[in-house]
Every structure is written in structure tokens, then in C-alpha cells.
Design an enzyme around this catalytic site. Sequence first.
Site, PDB file in Angstrom:
ATOM      1  N   ARG A  94       0.832  -1.205   0.000  1.00 51.38           N
ATOM      2  CA  ARG A  94       0.000   0.000   0.000  1.00 51.38           C
ATOM      3  C   ARG A  94       0.869   1.259   0.000  1.00 51.38           C
ATOM      4  NH1 ARG A  94      -3.298  -2.291  -2.280  1.00 51.38           N
ATOM      5  NH2 ARG A  94      -5.082  -3.292  -1.345  1.00 51.38           N
ATOM      6  N   SER A 121      15.407  15.244   0.262  1.00 49.18           N
ATOM      7  CA  SER A 121      16.438  14.354   0.777  1.00 49.18           C
ATOM      8  C   SER A 121      15.838  13.184   1.547  1.00 49.18           C
ATOM      9  CB  SER A 121      17.379  15.126   1.705  1.00 49.18           C
ATOM     10  OG  SER A 121      18.364  14.271   2.237  1.00 49.18           O
ATOM     11  N   GLU A 163       2.091   1.557  -3.404  1.00 52.32           N
ATOM     12  CA  GLU A 163       0.976   1.988  -4.247  1.00 52.32           C
ATOM     13  C   GLU A 163       0.719   3.498  -4.106  1.00 52.32           C
ATOM     14  OE1 GLU A 163      -3.256  -0.017  -5.243  1.00 52.32           O
ATOM     15  OE2 GLU A 163      -2.939   0.455  -3.123  1.00 52.32           O
TER      16      GLU A 163
END
Length: 154
Positions: free
Chosen positions: A100, A126, A103
Site C-alpha cells: 500500500r 532528501s 501503491e
Amino acid sequence: MSLATLDATQHPNLPQSSQTLFSAKATKKLTFEQIAQHIGRNEVAAAAIFYGQAKASPEDIEKLSSLLDIPTPVLEEQLGGFPDRGRSVEMPPKEPLIYRLYEIVQNYGYAYKAVLNEKFGDGIMSAISFSTKVEKETDADGNNWAVITLRGKW
């Protein structure tokens, strides 16, 4: 109280230090929040040390040794080098929560990039000068929400 533990069969690429640290964590029945408080870091940073994804300072090693009853020389040997970051997760990830997160970047990555470029100009955020934290929110209906903050120098 739930404790995060390590199933080494699910994570064959983790360093030896991960097994050492997680075994002691389970024996002591400590959460990452408790460990983080003891070593003076946030809980995500503490967990990253356990997974071999963050470098432990000499002070971290001393404090972990004391808290977890692991001899300091063992931790110095196992944590004294530089982390081999990124080797623990196959891509794409199979573990549902990790997937997830992947995703989210897959779906929103270019949107994040566009908005960040508009706000900061050309550049990158960064991951070295970086901090992150996880918080829990409960809404008026009693639903729990995960709040993940990513803070990186531009």
C-alpha cells in the site's frame, strides 16, 4: 499490547543484527515506542535500525546493549558497519501494508513531484536529511486513521 516480531523466513535478506535485536525485543516484550524512548530516537528510526536500514550510532549501540541485554561487542560487530539499505524488500512488495505504501507512491508520486516543484523549484527531497513519524488519529465516529509524516530537506 501487540509487539512487532521478525519471521526470518519472510525476510531472508536482512542482516544478522535483525535476528539478534528482534529476538531480544521479543524476550523483553518491548515496543518500538519503548525502545525509541530509551535510545532517544523516534520509533520509526528505532525500527529502521532493527531492520538494518539505518546506521546505529555508538550511543545507540550502548543504549540498545543495556536495554536488551545484548553484549556491546556483539552489537558493535553487527551494527558497526554501514547499512545495506533497500535489500530487504522485493519489488513490487508482497506484504500488503508495504504494498500500500508502494501503491501510494505509484499513484501519487508524480502529483507529489509536481506540487513540490511548484512550491520549492527544481530539486529533490532528501532521504538523508530526513525524518519520519507515525501517529494515530481517531475521528468523531471512532475510526482510526494512520498519519505518516515525511520530512526531508529540499
